[in-house]
Design an enzyme around this catalytic site. Structure first.
Site, PDB file in Angstrom:
ATOM      1  N   HIS A 186     -67.444 -57.218   9.531  1.00 55.91           N
ATOM      2  CA  HIS A 186     -66.238 -57.629  10.232  1.00 55.91           C
ATOM      3  C   HIS A 186     -65.613 -58.841   9.540  1.00 55.91           C
ATOM      4  O   HIS A 186     -66.216 -59.459   8.660  1.00 55.91           O
ATOM      5  CB  HIS A 186     -66.546 -57.968  11.698  1.00 55.91           C
ATOM      6  CG  HIS A 186     -67.402 -59.192  11.874  1.00 55.91           C
ATOM      7  ND1 HIS A 186     -68.759 -59.195  11.610  1.00 55.91           N
ATOM      8  CD2 HIS A 186     -67.098 -60.455  12.277  1.00 55.91           C
ATOM      9  CE1 HIS A 186     -69.253 -60.394  11.840  1.00 55.91           C
ATOM     10  NE2 HIS A 186     -68.267 -61.189  12.233  1.00 55.91           N
ATOM     11  N   ASP A 188     -63.425 -62.396  10.892  1.00 54.04           N
ATOM     12  CA  ASP A 188     -63.160 -63.137  12.123  1.00 54.04           C
ATOM     13  C   ASP A 188     -61.667 -63.222  12.437  1.00 54.04           C
ATOM     14  O   ASP A 188     -60.842 -63.495  11.549  1.00 54.04           O
ATOM     15  CB  ASP A 188     -63.712 -64.559  12.021  1.00 54.04           C
ATOM     16  CG  ASP A 188     -65.232 -64.587  11.889  1.00 54.04           C
ATOM     17  OD1 ASP A 188     -65.873 -63.607  12.299  1.00 54.04           O
ATOM     18  OD2 ASP A 188     -65.760 -65.597  11.391  1.00 54.04           O
ATOM     19  N   HIS A 333     -68.030 -59.861   6.450  1.00 54.02           N
ATOM     20  CA  HIS A 333     -69.411 -60.334   6.470  1.00 54.02           C
ATOM     21  C   HIS A 333     -70.207 -59.622   7.549  1.00 54.02           C
ATOM     22  O   HIS A 333     -69.650 -59.004   8.454  1.00 54.02           O
ATOM     23  CB  HIS A 333     -69.484 -61.860   6.639  1.00 54.02           C
ATOM     24  CG  HIS A 333     -68.856 -62.377   7.903  1.00 54.02           C
ATOM     25  ND1 HIS A 333     -67.494 -62.545   8.061  1.00 54.02           N
ATOM     26  CD2 HIS A 333     -69.417 -62.781   9.080  1.00 54.02           C
ATOM     27  CE1 HIS A 333     -67.241 -63.022   9.265  1.00 54.02           C
ATOM     28  NE2 HIS A 333     -68.391 -63.175   9.902  1.00 54.02           N
ATOM     29  N   ARG A 349     -70.101 -73.162  14.596  1.00 56.80           N
ATOM     30  CA  ARG A 349     -69.080 -72.599  13.711  1.00 56.80           C
ATOM     31  C   ARG A 349     -67.713 -73.179  14.035  1.00 56.80           C
ATOM     32  O   ARG A 349     -67.344 -73.317  15.209  1.00 56.80           O
ATOM     33  CB  ARG A 349     -69.042 -71.074  13.882  1.00 56.80           C
ATOM     34  CG  ARG A 349     -68.069 -70.361  12.946  1.00 56.80           C
ATOM     35  CD  ARG A 349     -67.992 -68.888  13.293  1.00 56.80           C
ATOM     36  NE  ARG A 349     -67.312 -68.684  14.582  1.00 56.80           N
ATOM     37  CZ  ARG A 349     -67.280 -67.534  15.238  1.00 56.80           C
ATOM     38  NH1 ARG A 349     -67.921 -66.482  14.751  1.00 56.80           N
ATOM     39  NH2 ARG A 349     -66.647 -67.425  16.375  1.00 56.80           N
TER      40      ARG A 349
END
Length: 384
Positions: A186, A188, A333, A349
């Site tokens: 995917h 983000d 990733h 994150r």
């Protein structure tokens, strides 16, 4: 910090669940050292918006993104001269830098790091002593930090997302056949009006074996396509959707719907000027203007090119207190869940939103710009 929606304009919310998991010891010590207030529990969960219209509303305004990599010194001498070692992990993607602390970078070094990320797709730093607050500050330097309306955050630091697979498993059961965490290819935040640029994940706690993360290069995935096939997708638009669903206020009985945005299938990075394939199996829904069957054939082929060519991927073995910074504009990733949730994994994150994706037909590929083309990559059928 009492639960509240991330924007005061959101009135209709679902109250967040209360978490009771105990923090892994390395994560607890890092958060305490940073002065994070854990007295009201961890993590902080914002009150989740119920309706699609509210989520569109808080993400509806464009702003001008000034890309740090685009203003960097191409030699990256300030960054490289301060490092004790710089190692490319594969030919096409991934670089590790030793001897630097991210919290101590000068503005010039931050710009040069952004350019290196734009060129190498993902850059790794081990043994980082960095607090969530310092991570957030670096994210703000690289763009407008995304504050997610649904996901867990570090208390007092909106925009610092908690990445904790054990917590996620309390909401969605994971097992060997249906792995947990982010264990699918995917990219983000593709559903944003101005999607994600640089993401910085710092893992303070990792399994002793397993839990690697893989990245694949969008530059190289595009270059794997024949020159004639590139013509089919160049300039085409696709619909990208959110990971989380919401209800339509005008028709709630229709059931969950996703935030959807239209962006180009192939985009150009503003710092390098190179073309990259920009699709992912998880959240690219369909190609605009094609029948669903036609769209599915093309997208499934593109996903396969991106996911199955191991020579355009890097697989990274985490160690405690490692940071990875990658560019969502040019990568996909996948986090391996091979440790099966048997050991703790915890990180924080920060994602910086970037420009609205654009396509430029005159832009070169990476290999073209670097003078690396071989005969198989050159136009053979018909005019160029």
């Amino acid at each position: 910090m009492a639960p509240a929606p991330i924007d005061e304009s959101i009135k209709d919310v679902a109250e967040p669940r209360k978490d009771t998991l105990g923090l892994p010891e390395p994560a607890l010590q890092r958060l305490k050292k940073a002065g994070i207030d854990l007295s009201n529990g961890y993590p902080y969960r914002p009150a989740r918006p119920l309706y699609l219209q509210d989520v569109y509303n808080i993400r509806s305004k464009e702003w001008k993104h000034n890309d740090a990599g685009a203003r960097a010194d191409k030699s990256k001498s300030a960054l490289f001269s301060a490092a004790s070692k710089v190692t490319d992990l594969t030919t096409h993607i991934g670089t590790e830098i030793e001897g630097l602390q991210l919290k101590d970078l000068t503005d010039q070094q931050k710009d040069e790091l952004a350019l290196l990320i734009a060129e190498r797709s993902v850059v790794f730093f081990r043994d980082q002593d960095i607090s969530p607050q310092q991570q957030l500050e670096l994210g703000k330097y690289y763009g407008e930090v995304e504050v997610h309306p649904q996901v867990p955050q570090v208390p007092g630091n909106l925009g610092v997302t908690v990445i904790w697979p054990a917590l996620q498993a309390t909401e969605r059961v994971a097992n060997f056949r249906n792995p947990g965490g982010a264990s699918r290819w995917h990219t983000d935040l593709v559903h944003e009006l101005q999607p994600a640029g640089i993401t910085h994940l710092h893992n303070d706690t990792v399994p002793p074996v397993g839990g690697d993360t893989l990245w694949a290069s969008g530059y190289s995935a595009y270059e794997k396509l024949s020159p004639d096939f590139r013509k089919i997708i160049d300039g085409k638009l696709a619909v990208y959707r959110s990971a989380h669903p919401y209800l339509d206020r005008e028709n709630p009985e229709a059931g969950p719907k996703y935030v959807e945005r239209v962006h180009p299938l192939v985009r150009v990075h503003p710092a390098t000027g190179w073309k990259a394939l920009w699709v992912n199996r998880a959240m690219t829904d369909r190609i605009v203007g094609l029948d669903r069957a036609e769209s599915d054939v093309i997208l499934n082929y593109l996903y396969d090119v991106y996911e199955r060519n191991v020579d355009i991927q890097v697989r990274f073995r985490w160690t405690p207190n490692t940071s990875a910074l990658w560019d969502n504009r040019i990568t996909i990733h996948n986090a391996s869940w091979d440790y099966g949730g048997k050991h703790p994994r915890h990180g924080t994150r920060v994602t910086s939103l970037a420009e609205k994706p654009y396509f430029d037909p005159t832009a070169p590929t990476r290999r073209e710009a670097l003078g690396l083309l071989d005969e198989s990559e050159k136009q053979v059928d018909g005019p160029a």
